[in-house]
Design an enzyme around this catalytic site. Structure first.
Site, PDB file in Angstrom:
ATOM      1  N   HIS A 180       0.826  -1.202   0.000  1.00 29.00           N
ATOM      2  CA  HIS A 180       0.000   0.000   0.000  1.00 29.00           C
ATOM      3  C   HIS A 180       0.861   1.254   0.000  1.00 29.00           C
ATOM      4  CE1 HIS A 180      -2.937   3.027   1.046  1.00 29.00           C
ATOM      5  NE2 HIS A 180      -3.858   2.174   0.658  1.00 29.00           N
ATOM      6  N   GLU A 210       1.135   4.097  -2.711  1.00 32.76           N
ATOM      7  CA  GLU A 210       1.123   5.463  -2.179  1.00 32.76           C
ATOM      8  C   GLU A 210       2.392   5.859  -1.425  1.00 32.76           C
ATOM      9  OE1 GLU A 210      -2.529   6.061   0.052  1.00 32.76           O
ATOM     10  OE2 GLU A 210      -3.681   5.114  -1.552  1.00 32.76           O
ATOM     11  N   HIS A 242      -7.286  -2.304  -4.220  1.00 30.33           N
ATOM     12  CA  HIS A 242      -5.982  -1.969  -4.814  1.00 30.33           C
ATOM     13  C   HIS A 242      -5.472  -3.111  -5.694  1.00 30.33           C
ATOM     14  CE1 HIS A 242      -5.381   1.852  -2.922  1.00 30.33           C
ATOM     15  NE2 HIS A 242      -5.543   1.355  -1.707  1.00 30.33           N
TER      16      HIS A 242
HETATM   17 CO    CO Z   1      -5.737   2.564  -0.028  1.00 25.58          CO
END
Ligand code: CO
Length: 295
Positions: A180, A210, A242
């Site tokens: 993530h 991210e 995701h």
């Molecule tokens: Co997220």
């Protein structure tokens, strides 16, 4: 004389009944004191496909702690709202803890199912702290560490991932995990994990959506090799949004599309890390630790 004897017997019987009742009350009280529950906390997902993974986590935890009641909560408000619209009601951690206090649990082990000790975990820590010492609520409450916390967790997870890779991956193929990532300083777990994965094979990469490293850093490394085929895996608890969109989706900005546009053959594996027992065992280590502290 006879009357006196009857009176004595009646008194003795009364005392006996009183003691039996008293010991029953004490037993009931001791039972109440020992009511320990487990609250599992995940970010959550609205993808029905992820349910099997959550069930797997619960199954493994139940096997390990068969006498403990297990409850669930999701930290994501958006996901809870989406599920509610479909008639699926999942509590927030605060709602779940309030109910557990009301239901007479005096000890609760809250186990985070997050991957890193980032923002979500920090928020959960605050919630757990707020429930400490609430009058007539839960007496003792502990929070279990996320998947990656201790240095040994990084090694255990690295082994678990490599041990559970599917058959059919060629030595020359590249494996890319999608994590993530976060702006929180706990993002350092991703480059740390990459270091360990490279000890296993220089063809295993870890990028994040991210945080750092990004896919572009992974591609820079890939370019230096003669890689033809790439395997994509989520480095996440479950294969949720995701994994299904940013990783394996058909849109041109998905990792699959970006890599295919660069000429790689891409195979996406839609499994969560928690589909593997060896991975769930790391969370179980953390849960065992807090349960023994609650004894
Ligand atoms: Co997220």
């Amino acid at each position: 004389m006879i009357k006196q004897n009857i009176l004595k017997m009646a008194l003795k019987f009364g005392l006996f009944v009183f003691l039996v009742t008293l010991s029953g009350t004490i037993k009931a009280h001791t039972k109440k004191i020992d009511k320990t529950g487990i609250l599992l906390v995940a970010f959550g997902s609205s993808y029905p496909e992820t349910k099997a993974t959550f069930k797997h986590i619960e199954h493994e935890i139940r096997l390990k702690f068969p006498n403990k009641e297990i409850r669930w909560s999701y930290t994501s408000k958006i996901i809870r709202k989406k599920l509610r619209a479909r008639g699926e009601f999942i509590d927030s951690p605060a709602e779940a803890l309030a109910k557990m206090g009301e239901d007479g649990f005096n000890k609760v082990a809250v186990q985070s199912l997050h991957v890193i000790p980032g923002k979500e975990y920090e928020d959960l820590k605050k919630t757990v702290k707020a429930f400490e010492g609430i009058p007539k609520g839960i007496k003792h409450i502990k929070l279990g560490k996320p998947l990656l916390y201790l240095h040994s967790d990084i090694e255990l997870l690295c082994n678990a991932l490599v041990d559970n890779l599917p058959k059919g991956i060629d030595e020359k193929d590249a494996i890319i995990y999608m994590g993530h990532g976060t702006h929180h300083f706990a993002n350092v777990y991703y480059p740390a994990m990459q270091y360990y994965l490279w000890q296993k094979s220089e063809n295993i990469y870890l990028g994040t959506v991210e945080g750092y490293p990004e896919l572009k850093q992974v591609i820079q490394k890939l370019k230096k090799k003669e890689t033809k085929k790439v395997w994509l895996f989520p480095f996440m608890t479950i294969a949720g949004d995701h994994a299904r969109n940013d990783m394996a989706g058909e849109d041109e900005d998905s990792w699959k599309s970006i890599l295919e546009a660069k000429g790689y053959k891409v195979e996406s594996v839609l499994e969560g890390m928690a589909d593997h027992k060896q991975v769930v065992d790391i969370w179980i280590n953390h849960l065992s630790e807090i349960l023994s502290e609650l004894k």
